[in-house]
Design an enzyme around this catalytic site. Structure first.
Site, PDB file in Angstrom:
ATOM      1  N   ASN A   1       1.431   3.216  -2.585  1.00  0.00           N
ATOM      2  CA  ASN A   1       0.687   4.218  -3.351  1.00  0.00           C
ATOM      3  C   ASN A   1      -0.528   4.705  -2.570  1.00  0.00           C
ATOM      4  O   ASN A   1      -0.892   5.884  -2.630  1.00  0.00           O
ATOM      5  CB  ASN A   1       0.258   3.650  -4.711  1.00  0.00           C
ATOM      6  CG  ASN A   1       1.364   3.731  -5.750  1.00  0.00           C
ATOM      7  OD1 ASN A   1       1.987   4.771  -5.928  1.00  0.00           O
ATOM      8  ND2 ASN A   1       1.623   2.627  -6.426  1.00  0.00           N
TER       9      ASN A   1
ATOM     10  N   ASN B   1      -5.621   3.778 -12.919  1.00  0.00           N
ATOM     11  CA  ASN B   1      -4.560   2.855 -12.534  1.00  0.00           C
ATOM     12  C   ASN B   1      -3.214   3.551 -12.681  1.00  0.00           C
ATOM     13  O   ASN B   1      -3.062   4.453 -13.512  1.00  0.00           O
ATOM     14  CB  ASN B   1      -4.606   1.613 -13.437  1.00  0.00           C
ATOM     15  CG  ASN B   1      -3.515   0.614 -13.095  1.00  0.00           C
ATOM     16  OD1 ASN B   1      -3.367   0.205 -11.944  1.00  0.00           O
ATOM     17  ND2 ASN B   1      -2.741   0.213 -14.091  1.00  0.00           N
TER      18      ASN B   1
ATOM     19  N   HIS C   1       0.667   2.659 -13.657  1.00  0.00           N
ATOM     20  CA  HIS C   1       1.532   1.623 -14.232  1.00  0.00           C
ATOM     21  C   HIS C   1       2.974   2.106 -14.167  1.00  0.00           C
ATOM     22  O   HIS C   1       3.255   3.253 -14.559  1.00  0.00           O
ATOM     23  CB  HIS C   1       1.135   1.333 -15.684  1.00  0.00           C
ATOM     24  CG  HIS C   1       1.943   0.230 -16.292  1.00  0.00           C
ATOM     25  ND1 HIS C   1       1.744  -1.095 -15.977  1.00  0.00           N
ATOM     26  CD2 HIS C   1       2.980   0.261 -17.174  1.00  0.00           C
ATOM     27  CE1 HIS C   1       2.619  -1.834 -16.645  1.00  0.00           C
ATOM     28  NE2 HIS C   1       3.371  -1.036 -17.379  1.00  0.00           N
TER      29      HIS C   1
ATOM     30  N   ASP D   1      -3.951  -1.939 -19.839  1.00  0.00           N
ATOM     31  CA  ASP D   1      -3.123  -0.721 -19.941  1.00  0.00           C
ATOM     32  C   ASP D   1      -3.388   0.035 -21.244  1.00  0.00           C
ATOM     33  O   ASP D   1      -2.467   0.653 -21.807  1.00  0.00           O
ATOM     34  CB  ASP D   1      -1.623  -1.068 -19.832  1.00  0.00           C
ATOM     35  CG  ASP D   1      -1.287  -1.746 -18.520  1.00  0.00           C
ATOM     36  OD1 ASP D   1      -1.912  -1.414 -17.501  1.00  0.00           O
ATOM     37  OD2 ASP D   1      -0.384  -2.609 -18.513  1.00  0.00           O
TER      38      ASP D   1
ATOM     39  N   ALA E   1       8.121   9.170  -9.414  1.00  0.00           N
ATOM     40  CA  ALA E   1       7.008   9.273 -10.370  1.00  0.00           C
ATOM     41  C   ALA E   1       5.666   8.844  -9.774  1.00  0.00           C
ATOM     42  O   ALA E   1       4.740   9.639  -9.687  1.00  0.00           O
ATOM     43  CB  ALA E   1       7.312   8.456 -11.627  1.00  0.00           C
ATOM     44  N   GLU E   2       5.559   7.592  -9.343  1.00  0.00           N
ATOM     45  CA  GLU E   2       4.252   7.081  -8.910  1.00  0.00           C
ATOM     46  C   GLU E   2       3.654   7.915  -7.784  1.00  0.00           C
ATOM     47  O   GLU E   2       2.479   8.296  -7.823  1.00  0.00           O
ATOM     48  CB  GLU E   2       4.367   5.621  -8.464  1.00  0.00           C
ATOM     49  CG  GLU E   2       4.703   4.653  -9.592  1.00  0.00           C
ATOM     50  CD  GLU E   2       4.729   3.220  -9.100  1.00  0.00           C
ATOM     51  OE1 GLU E   2       3.790   2.820  -8.388  1.00  0.00           O
ATOM     52  OE2 GLU E   2       5.685   2.494  -9.425  1.00  0.00           O
TER      53      GLU E   2
ATOM     54  N   ARG F   1     -14.411 -17.458 -10.242  1.00  0.00           N
ATOM     55  CA  ARG F   1     -13.947 -16.087 -10.505  1.00  0.00           C
ATOM     56  C   ARG F   1     -15.133 -15.172 -10.791  1.00  0.00           C
ATOM     57  O   ARG F   1     -15.129 -14.010 -10.418  1.00  0.00           O
ATOM     58  CB  ARG F   1     -12.994 -16.088 -11.713  1.00  0.00           C
ATOM     59  CG  ARG F   1     -12.181 -14.813 -11.836  1.00  0.00           C
ATOM     60  CD  ARG F   1     -11.153 -14.750 -10.730  1.00  0.00           C
ATOM     61  NE  ARG F   1     -10.373 -13.511 -10.800  1.00  0.00           N
ATOM     62  CZ  ARG F   1      -9.302 -13.290 -10.069  1.00  0.00           C
ATOM     63  NH1 ARG F   1      -8.873 -14.199  -9.220  1.00  0.00           N
ATOM     64  NH2 ARG F   1      -8.647 -12.148 -10.157  1.00  0.00           N
TER      65      ARG F   1
ATOM     66  N   GLU G   1     -11.467  -1.783 -21.165  1.00  0.00           N
ATOM     67  CA  GLU G   1     -11.572  -3.239 -21.198  1.00  0.00           C
ATOM     68  C   GLU G   1     -10.294  -3.916 -21.678  1.00  0.00           C
ATOM     69  O   GLU G   1     -10.185  -5.139 -21.642  1.00  0.00           O
ATOM     70  CB  GLU G   1     -12.770  -3.655 -22.056  1.00  0.00           C
ATOM     71  CG  GLU G   1     -14.103  -3.265 -21.432  1.00  0.00           C
ATOM     72  CD  GLU G   1     -15.307  -3.766 -22.206  1.00  0.00           C
ATOM     73  OE1 GLU G   1     -15.158  -4.739 -22.965  1.00  0.00           O
ATOM     74  OE2 GLU G   1     -16.406  -3.191 -22.056  1.00  0.00           O
TER      75      GLU G   1
ATOM     76  N   GLY H   1       0.775  -1.227   0.000  1.00  0.00           N
ATOM     77  CA  GLY H   1       0.000   0.000   0.000  1.00  0.00           C
ATOM     78  C   GLY H   1       0.811   1.285   0.000  1.00  0.00           C
ATOM     79  O   GLY H   1       0.382   2.287   0.564  1.00  0.00           O
TER      80      GLY H   1
END
Length: 208
Positions: free
Chosen positions: A14, A108, A110, A151, A180-181, A66, A148, A12
């Site tokens: 981020n 998101n 990446h 990335d 960066a993140e 799932r 969908e 965690g």
């Protein structure tokens, strides 16, 4: 007020950057409604609790299939009616039903400059291993909307990070997070919270 749900799988870091941003005022007009992890042992859940944020676990191991897990995760998110869902180190493949339920409301981070070193198979240290194996001189991070594909959604922000000669995947991973993140994820949330991010087709742009 932008109510967000944060999805996590591990430590965690981020998530902590987001919490810190809200607490120090660099992320404005935003509240974390819930933190959800697919991993009951994720330290991210403890981070949330320490800051008085509701934390829940919805694990695939709790369900027979799932499909059942995907449905439970979607129903849990709908309970909190988030304005934005933030994937912060979330290793769950987001089902199309969730993308359809929250169009352009899932973001998101990446750890590379999309479209390089992204897509199926590129996650965690594998991204940085790929960067070093190819010998590129610049990597970075990308915040993007989730669609969908893998990335492939509209890019909101990117930040470059230098690759150094003596880097290992672990060293590079840490530098990408720090430089960066942890910078552009809070920034993207603040921009969205203040109505400054717009999407036109496959392109996102930031209102100055």
């Amino acid at each position: 007020m932008l109510n967000i749900a944060v999805l996590v799988s591990g430590g965690g870091t981020n998530l902590q950057a987001i919490i810190d941003g809200i607490e120090n005022g660099t992320i404005t007009n935003t509240k974390i409604r819930v933190v959800i992890s697919n991993n009951p042992g994720a330290y991210a859940l403890e981070r949330a609790k320490k800051h008085g944020i509701e934390a829940k676990c919805v694990s695939p191991k709790m369900f027979e299939s799932r499909e059942a897990f995907n449905q439970a995760l979607l129903e849990t998110l709908k309970e909190y009616a988030p304005d934005l869902i933030v994937l912060a180190g979330c290793l769950v493949v987001i089902p199309k039903e969730m993308v359809q339920a929250f169009p352009n409301k899932i973001i998101n981070i990446h750890p590379a400059l999309i479209p390089s070193f992204c897509g199926t198979g590129y996650y965690g240290l594998k991204v940085h291993e790929g960067v070093l194996a190819r010998g590129v001189k610049v990597t970075g991070a990308t915040v993007h909307f989730v669609d969908e594909g893998t990335d492939t959604g509209p890019i909101i922000l990117q930040k470059a990070v230098e690759v150094k000669h003596n880097d290992t995947p672990q060293i590079l991973q840490r530098r990408v997070m720090e430089e960066a993140e942890w910078v552009i994820m809070p920034r993207a949330i603040d921009l969205i919270a203040n109505g400054r991010v717009h999407v036109e087709g496959k392109t996102a742009w930031v209102e100055e």
